[in-house]
Design an enzyme around this catalytic site. Structure first.
Site, PDB file in Angstrom:
ATOM      1  N   ASP A 141       0.835  -1.205   0.000  1.00  0.00           N
ATOM      2  CA  ASP A 141       0.000   0.000   0.000  1.00  0.00           C
ATOM      3  C   ASP A 141       0.868   1.252   0.000  1.00  0.00           C
ATOM      4  O   ASP A 141       0.472   2.292   0.518  1.00  0.00           O
ATOM      5  CB  ASP A 141      -0.921  -0.024   1.231  1.00  0.00           C
ATOM      6  CG  ASP A 141      -2.041   0.990   1.144  1.00  0.00           C
ATOM      7  OD1 ASP A 141      -2.621   1.336   2.197  1.00  0.00           O
ATOM      8  OD2 ASP A 141      -2.337   1.456   0.010  1.00  0.00           O
ATOM      9  N   LYS A 144       2.999   3.493  -5.608  1.00  0.00           N
ATOM     10  CA  LYS A 144       2.427   2.478  -6.514  1.00  0.00           C
ATOM     11  C   LYS A 144       3.484   1.939  -7.490  1.00  0.00           C
ATOM     12  O   LYS A 144       3.426   0.792  -7.874  1.00  0.00           O
ATOM     13  CB  LYS A 144       1.205   3.044  -7.226  1.00  0.00           C
ATOM     14  CG  LYS A 144       0.204   3.685  -6.251  1.00  0.00           C
ATOM     15  CD  LYS A 144      -0.086   2.810  -5.028  1.00  0.00           C
ATOM     16  CE  LYS A 144      -0.761   3.599  -3.903  1.00  0.00           C
ATOM     17  NZ  LYS A 144      -0.796   2.842  -2.608  1.00  0.00           N
ATOM     18  N   ASP A 169      -3.206  -2.989  -2.554  1.00  0.00           N
ATOM     19  CA  ASP A 169      -4.244  -1.969  -2.615  1.00  0.00           C
ATOM     20  C   ASP A 169      -4.046  -1.113  -3.875  1.00  0.00           C
ATOM     21  O   ASP A 169      -2.952  -1.065  -4.436  1.00  0.00           O
ATOM     22  CB  ASP A 169      -4.167  -1.072  -1.372  1.00  0.00           C
ATOM     23  CG  ASP A 169      -5.366  -0.123  -1.264  1.00  0.00           C
ATOM     24  OD1 ASP A 169      -5.209   0.943  -0.670  1.00  0.00           O
ATOM     25  OD2 ASP A 169      -6.442  -0.454  -1.826  1.00  0.00           O
ATOM     26  N   ASN A 170      -5.097  -0.443  -4.319  1.00  0.00           N
ATOM     27  CA  ASN A 170      -5.011   0.591  -5.369  1.00  0.00           C
ATOM     28  C   ASN A 170      -4.575   0.088  -6.733  1.00  0.00           C
ATOM     29  O   ASN A 170      -3.934   0.837  -7.488  1.00  0.00           O
ATOM     30  CB  ASN A 170      -4.058   1.714  -4.946  1.00  0.00           C
ATOM     31  CG  ASN A 170      -4.350   2.240  -3.578  1.00  0.00           C
ATOM     32  OD1 ASN A 170      -3.530   2.135  -2.664  1.00  0.00           O
ATOM     33  ND2 ASN A 170      -5.536   2.791  -3.391  1.00  0.00           N
ATOM     34  N   GLU A 199     -11.323   4.272  -1.417  1.00  0.00           N
ATOM     35  CA  GLU A 199     -11.796   4.569  -0.057  1.00  0.00           C
ATOM     36  C   GLU A 199     -12.684   5.817  -0.018  1.00  0.00           C
ATOM     37  O   GLU A 199     -12.355   6.851  -0.579  1.00  0.00           O
ATOM     38  CB  GLU A 199     -10.613   4.733   0.917  1.00  0.00           C
ATOM     39  CG  GLU A 199      -9.488   5.622   0.458  1.00  0.00           C
ATOM     40  CD  GLU A 199      -8.368   4.849  -0.226  1.00  0.00           C
ATOM     41  OE1 GLU A 199      -8.656   3.790  -0.823  1.00  0.00           O
ATOM     42  OE2 GLU A 199      -7.225   5.287  -0.182  1.00  0.00           O
TER      43      GLU A 199
END
Ligand SMILES: C[C@H](C[C@H]1O[C@@H](n2cnc3c(N)ncnc32)[C@H](O)[C@@H]1O)NC(=O)c1cc(-c2ccc(F)cc2)cc(O)c1O
Ligand SMILES: [Mg+2]
Length: 215
Positions: A141, A144, A169-170, A199
């Site tokens: 997380d 990136k 995540d993401n 989120e």
């Protein structure tokens, strides 16, 4: 503004959450970020998926890359049995200082090792410094564009073994295209996408779960 957003998140925890009650810390942060100020915590919707993966893996050793304010650290640590722990790396000292206080407020400091530093510098030292054999679960997380290089670094350092689960995540927003391409096309990973939302918003995002199959 005088205070930083992480400082305002910590204040919301200290005002609304009960010391030693991790769920109240999670609820306080989600309420603040949904009704006061957006912040880049994994959040409640993707957080429920994170919870289900943690429960499924029942990890003894977890690595989290990118602590921020400690929201997902608390989500993970609250589900760990005695003797299990999460090592979380955060290279921004201001964020790390806030995260330490959020984790302390939740009463989970015994299950958390917060390391202030960059993933690339610390991953090679995990075995020697923390006596880690391999991680059962890695939650990615952080920056990136570091997901792929750090995954390769974890492989090279022997910290990913057969059965290790990577949860990222993401993968849609902000997006990690090179990482997705790698885990989805590698014969060494079995990968699946959990569709969700960024989120506290209606934008699409999701988590990618990749199980290492061994060499
Ligand atoms: C990167 C951040 C999370 C934290 O990671 C630490 N960090 C970094 N690189 C390293 C390292 N190499 N080692 C250790 N720690 C490291 C940093 O200082 C942040 O505290 N996360 C995000 O940027 C993030 C952004 C968004 C987002 C989505 C839509 C938008 F319009 C705007 C932002 C959503 C998310 O869910 C995120 O997670
Ligand atoms: Mg994130």
């Amino acid at each position: 503004t005088r205070t930083s957003r992480p400082q305002r998140i910590l204040k919301a925890v200290q005002r609304k959450a009960t010391v030693g009650d991790p769920q109240s810390v999670i609820t306080a942060i989600d309420h603040f970020c949904r009704h006061r100020e957006w912040a880049m915590n994994v959040g409640d919707e993707k957080g429920s998926i994170l919870d289900s993966v943690v429960n499924e893996v029942s990890p003894v050793t977890v690595l989290e890359l990118g602590t921020y304010c400690g929201y997902s650290t608390v989500r993970i640590a609250r589900l760990l049995p005695p003797g299990a722990c999460v090592i979380t790396l955060e290279f921004n000292p201001d964020y790390a200082a806030i995260a330490r206080q959020v984790i302390k407020w939740s009463g989970l400091e015994d299950k958390v090792q917060l390391v202030e530093g960059a993933s690339g510098d610390w991953i090679p030292w995990m075995k020697e410094h923390f006596g880690v054999q391999a991680f059962d679960l890695v939650f990615l997380d952080h920056w990136k564009e570091r997901y792929l290089p750090d995954t390769k670094l974890l492989e090279e350092c022997g910290l990913i073994q057969k059965g290790t689960v990577l949860l990222a995540d993401n993968v849609i927003c902000p997006g990690t295209p090179d990482y997705l391409e790698y885990v989805r096309n590698s014969p060494h990973y079995n990968s699946q996408y959990y569709r969700s939302h960024l989120e506290y918003t209606k934008a699409e995002d999701g988590l990618e779960k990749s199980v290492f199959l061994g060499y």
